[in-house]
Design a protein around this motif. Structure first.
Motif, PDB file in Angstrom:
ATOM      1  N   HIS A   1       0.797  -1.234   0.000  1.00  0.00           N
ATOM      2  CA  HIS A   1       0.000   0.000   0.000  1.00  0.00           C
ATOM      3  C   HIS A   1       0.828   1.282   0.000  1.00  0.00           C
ATOM      4  CE1 HIS A   1      -3.408  -2.623   0.613  1.00  0.00           C
ATOM      5  NE2 HIS A   1      -2.819  -3.114   1.688  1.00  0.00           N
TER       6      HIS A   1
ATOM      7  N   THR B   1     -10.603   2.476  -8.000  1.00  0.00           N
ATOM      8  CA  THR B   1      -9.782   2.873  -6.853  1.00  0.00           C
ATOM      9  C   THR B   1     -10.349   2.357  -5.539  1.00  0.00           C
ATOM     10  OG1 THR B   1     -10.919   5.001  -6.773  1.00  0.00           O
ATOM     11  CG2 THR B   1      -8.806   4.922  -7.936  1.00  0.00           C
TER      12      THR B   1
ATOM     13  N   SER C   1      -8.707  -4.298  -1.929  1.00  0.00           N
ATOM     14  CA  SER C   1      -7.491  -3.577  -2.325  1.00  0.00           C
ATOM     15  C   SER C   1      -6.903  -2.729  -1.206  1.00  0.00           C
ATOM     16  CB  SER C   1      -7.770  -2.696  -3.545  1.00  0.00           C
ATOM     17  OG  SER C   1      -8.618  -1.624  -3.191  1.00  0.00           O
TER      18      SER C   1
ATOM     19  N   CYS D   1      -7.054   5.505  -1.017  1.00  0.00           N
ATOM     20  CA  CYS D   1      -7.393   6.304  -2.184  1.00  0.00           C
ATOM     21  C   CYS D   1      -6.839   7.708  -1.976  1.00  0.00           C
ATOM     22  CB  CYS D   1      -8.910   6.335  -2.339  1.00  0.00           C
ATOM     23  SG  CYS D   1      -9.459   7.163  -3.822  1.00  0.00           S
TER      24      CYS D   1
ATOM     25  N   ASP E   1      -4.916   6.219  -5.627  1.00  0.00           N
ATOM     26  CA  ASP E   1      -3.907   5.190  -5.840  1.00  0.00           C
ATOM     27  C   ASP E   1      -2.690   5.681  -6.606  1.00  0.00           C
ATOM     28  OD1 ASP E   1      -5.345   3.269  -4.460  1.00  0.00           O
ATOM     29  OD2 ASP E   1      -6.436   2.626  -6.236  1.00  0.00           O
TER      30      ASP E   1
ATOM     31  N   ARG F   1       0.469   3.372  -6.141  1.00  0.00           N
ATOM     32  CA  ARG F   1       0.365   2.627  -4.890  1.00  0.00           C
ATOM     33  C   ARG F   1       0.637   1.144  -5.132  1.00  0.00           C
ATOM     34  NH1 ARG F   1      -1.453   4.540  -0.247  1.00  0.00           N
ATOM     35  NH2 ARG F   1      -2.672   6.252  -1.126  1.00  0.00           N
TER      36      ARG F   1
ATOM     37  N   SER G   1      -6.630   6.875 -11.605  1.00  0.00           N
ATOM     38  CA  SER G   1      -5.961   6.489 -10.360  1.00  0.00           C
ATOM     39  C   SER G   1      -5.812   7.641  -9.382  1.00  0.00           C
ATOM     40  CB  SER G   1      -4.566   5.935 -10.660  1.00  0.00           C
ATOM     41  OG  SER G   1      -4.639   4.813 -11.493  1.00  0.00           O
TER      42      SER G   1
END
Length: 116
Positions: free
Chosen positions: A7, A38, A43, A47, A49, A61, A112
C-alpha cells in the motif's frame, strides 16, 4: 513490476529517452489510470492510488485487489526536447496477484488520481 503490495507509493520514473537533437528530454506525466476501480474490494481501501500528474515522476500505490489477477497502472506522458518537438507515450506497471506473477493487459481505465 511492483512487489510487495504493501500500500505504499512507489515512484515511476520515465528514463532512457533520447532526442534527435542530442539534447535533454523533459517528461511531464499527463494521466495515470488503472484496470481496477480505486475503491475495489480487497485492495486495502486506500485512495487515491496514484499522484504526480503535471510533474516529471509518477507515484503509484503498491496494491491490487486480492480477488483479481493483478493491477496494471498506465502512466501516460509527454516527452519534449529543447527545440519544442514532442511525443506522447504510455508505460504500463504491474502489481501482480502473487510474487513472480504477471498482469493481464489493462481492459478498463479508471482514473488512479481520484476516488471512485
Amino acid at each position: 513490476m511492483i512487489w510487495p503490495p504493501n500500500h505504499s507509493f512507489v515512484p515511476v520514473t520515465i528514463s532512457d529517452l533520447s532526442s534527435s537533437d542530442g539534447g535533454a528530454v523533459d517528461v511531464i506525466i499527463d494521466a495515470i489510470t488503472q484496470n481496477e476501480p480505486t475503491g475495489a474490494s480487497g485492495s486495502g481501501a486506500t485512495c487515491p492510488d496514484a499522484r504526480g500528474v503535471g510533474s516529471a515522476v509518477a507515484e503509484v500505490r503498491a496494491e491490487r485487489a486480492g480477488n483479481r489477477n493483478g493491477r496494471v497502472y498506465s502512466v501516460l506522458f509527454t516527452a519534449s526536447n529543447s527545440v519544442g518537438s514532442e511525443c506522447s507515450a504510455r508505460v504500463d506497471v504491474c502489481v501482480p496477484h502473487q510474487r513472480g506473477g504477471s498482469c493481464e493487459p489493462p481492459a478498463a481505465a479508471h482514473d488512479s488520481t481520484t476516488c471512485n
